[in-house]
Scaffold this active site. Structure first.
Site, PDB file in Angstrom:
ATOM      1  N   PRO A 155       0.488  14.085  -2.432  1.00  0.00           N
ATOM      2  CA  PRO A 155       0.989  14.150  -1.060  1.00  0.00           C
ATOM      3  C   PRO A 155       1.715  12.895  -0.585  1.00  0.00           C
ATOM      4  O   PRO A 155       1.338  11.780  -0.932  1.00  0.00           O
ATOM      5  CB  PRO A 155      -0.282  14.366  -0.229  1.00  0.00           C
ATOM      6  N   ASN A 156       2.741  13.130   0.199  1.00  0.00           N
ATOM      7  CA  ASN A 156       3.558  12.108   0.859  1.00  0.00           C
ATOM      8  C   ASN A 156       4.511  11.368  -0.078  1.00  0.00           C
ATOM      9  O   ASN A 156       5.320  10.567   0.379  1.00  0.00           O
ATOM     10  CB  ASN A 156       2.684  11.095   1.631  1.00  0.00           C
TER      11      ASN A 156
ATOM     12  N   ARG B  54       9.140   5.789   3.176  1.00  0.00           N
ATOM     13  CA  ARG B  54       7.716   5.659   3.504  1.00  0.00           C
ATOM     14  C   ARG B  54       7.222   4.243   3.185  1.00  0.00           C
ATOM     15  O   ARG B  54       7.184   3.846   2.017  1.00  0.00           O
ATOM     16  CB  ARG B  54       6.929   6.667   2.665  1.00  0.00           C
TER      17      ARG B  54
ATOM     18  N   TYR C  36       5.555   0.679  -0.983  1.00  0.00           N
ATOM     19  CA  TYR C  36       5.916   1.616  -2.060  1.00  0.00           C
ATOM     20  C   TYR C  36       7.318   1.412  -2.634  1.00  0.00           C
ATOM     21  O   TYR C  36       7.693   2.094  -3.586  1.00  0.00           O
ATOM     22  CB  TYR C  36       5.752   3.065  -1.564  1.00  0.00           C
TER      23      TYR C  36
ATOM     24  N   ASN D 237       0.307  10.990 -10.367  1.00  0.00           N
ATOM     25  CA  ASN D 237       0.028  10.097  -9.242  1.00  0.00           C
ATOM     26  C   ASN D 237      -0.609  10.995  -8.178  1.00  0.00           C
ATOM     27  O   ASN D 237       0.098  11.696  -7.443  1.00  0.00           O
ATOM     28  CB  ASN D 237       1.302   9.449  -8.700  1.00  0.00           C
TER      29      ASN D 237
ATOM     30  N   ALA E 177      -3.057  10.116  -2.129  1.00  0.00           N
ATOM     31  CA  ALA E 177      -4.319   9.994  -1.375  1.00  0.00           C
ATOM     32  C   ALA E 177      -5.454  10.815  -1.992  1.00  0.00           C
ATOM     33  O   ALA E 177      -6.634  10.477  -1.828  1.00  0.00           O
ATOM     34  CB  ALA E 177      -4.098  10.400   0.072  1.00  0.00           C
TER      35      ALA E 177
ATOM     36  N   GLU F  92      -3.173   8.220 -15.167  1.00  0.00           N
ATOM     37  CA  GLU F  92      -3.048   8.129 -13.704  1.00  0.00           C
ATOM     38  C   GLU F  92      -2.155   6.933 -13.371  1.00  0.00           C
ATOM     39  O   GLU F  92      -2.344   5.863 -13.941  1.00  0.00           O
ATOM     40  CB  GLU F  92      -4.452   7.915 -13.117  1.00  0.00           C
TER      41      GLU F  92
ATOM     42  N   HIS G 217      -0.043   4.640 -10.141  1.00  0.00           N
ATOM     43  CA  HIS G 217       0.167   4.332  -8.727  1.00  0.00           C
ATOM     44  C   HIS G 217       1.285   3.321  -8.607  1.00  0.00           C
ATOM     45  O   HIS G 217       1.365   2.385  -9.415  1.00  0.00           O
ATOM     46  CB  HIS G 217      -1.097   3.751  -8.092  1.00  0.00           C
TER      47      HIS G 217
ATOM     48  N   ARG H  64      -5.670  -3.414  -2.165  1.00  0.00           N
ATOM     49  CA  ARG H  64      -5.360  -2.911  -0.820  1.00  0.00           C
ATOM     50  C   ARG H  64      -6.684  -2.667  -0.087  1.00  0.00           C
ATOM     51  O   ARG H  64      -7.657  -3.348  -0.342  1.00  0.00           O
ATOM     52  CB  ARG H  64      -4.505  -1.643  -0.948  1.00  0.00           C
TER      53      ARG H  64
HETATM   54  C1  DQA Z   1      -0.538   5.664  -4.144  1.00  0.00           C
HETATM   55  C2  DQA Z   1      -1.732   4.872  -3.608  1.00  0.00           C
HETATM   56  C3  DQA Z   1      -2.638   5.751  -2.748  1.00  0.00           C
HETATM   57  O1  DQA Z   1      -3.734   4.994  -2.233  1.00  0.00           O
HETATM   58  C4  DQA Z   1      -1.857   6.316  -1.571  1.00  0.00           C
HETATM   59  O2  DQA Z   1      -2.665   7.207  -0.818  1.00  0.00           O
HETATM   60  C5  DQA Z   1      -0.569   6.955  -1.973  1.00  0.00           C
HETATM   61  C6  DQA Z   1       0.242   6.351  -3.024  1.00  0.00           C
HETATM   62  C7  DQA Z   1       0.454   4.763  -4.922  1.00  0.00           C
HETATM   63  O3  DQA Z   1       1.251   5.311  -5.672  1.00  0.00           O
HETATM   64  O4  DQA Z   1       0.461   3.540  -4.746  1.00  0.00           O
HETATM   65  O5  DQA Z   1      -0.132   7.917  -1.355  1.00  0.00           O
HETATM   66  O6  DQA Z   1      -1.012   6.646  -5.057  1.00  0.00           O
END
Ligand code: DQA
Length: 162
Positions: free
Chosen positions: A17-18, A25, A30, A81, A84, A105, A107, A114
């Site tokens: 998501p997002n 964003r 990011y 990825n 959240a 995985e 990120h 963080r």
């Molecule tokens: C994320 C890190 C997560 O904590 C966050 O909720 C994201 C992006 C990253 O790629 O840094 O949406 O997965």
């Protein structure tokens, strides 16, 4: 159904998501790359490595679960990825455990430096490893890692914890 060495390899890439909002964003966290730029980089790298990528982005947990279940028979490895859902989703973890494909995985940000809630991943224990904090490069490093894991698995080489 498993393939043998030399047969075509497909890797499922999942964005949670997002991540569709990348580029605008929270660019300080990011970066400014859009999801499309990241996907183009993944497709180019896949071509260089000699595999293909099937890419899915979703803001919905169940859609990601469906995509993981659908990987069986169509992909040999997974790059994810979970965004959240990393910190909340037992459903995604269980789906990955169920299909049991080599999974990495990734990120963009370093989740370990963080907010404290981000440093816990429900997903990491069912993956081969985690790459976190290298922006767009996390995905490229992750794709190389999945590719190499799948190749080793197909050729019967032992992994790191065997
Ligand atoms: C994320 C890190 C997560 O904590 C966050 O909720 C994201 C992006 C990253 O790629 O840094 O949406 O997965």
């Amino acid at each position: 159904m498993h393939k043998s060495v030399g047969e075509h390899m497909n890797i499922l890439v999942l964005h949670g998501p997002n991540l569709n909002l990348l580029g605008t964003r929270e660019p300080g966290i990011y970066g400014v790359d859009t999801l499309e730029t990241i996907n183009e980089g993944l497709r180019d790298l896949a071509q260089e490595l000699g595999c293909t990528v099937a890419i899915v982005q979703s803001n919905h947990e169940g859609t990601l679960v469906d995509a993981i279940q659908g990987a069986l028979g169509m992909a040999e490895g997974i790059l994810i990825n979970p965004a959240a859902y990393t910190h909340t989703s037992i459903a995604i973890r269980d789906a990955l455990a169920a299909v049991s494909l080599p999974t990495v995985e990734v990120h963009l940000s370093n989740i370990h430096r963080r907010e404290e809630f981000r440093s816990h991943s429900f997903i990491a224990p069912v993956t081969e490893g985690q790459i976190t904090g290298f922006g767009r490069d996390s995905y490229l490093l992750g794709l190389r890692a999945v590719f190499s894991l799948v190749k080793k698995r197909l050729s019967g080489e032992p992994g790191c914890d065997t």
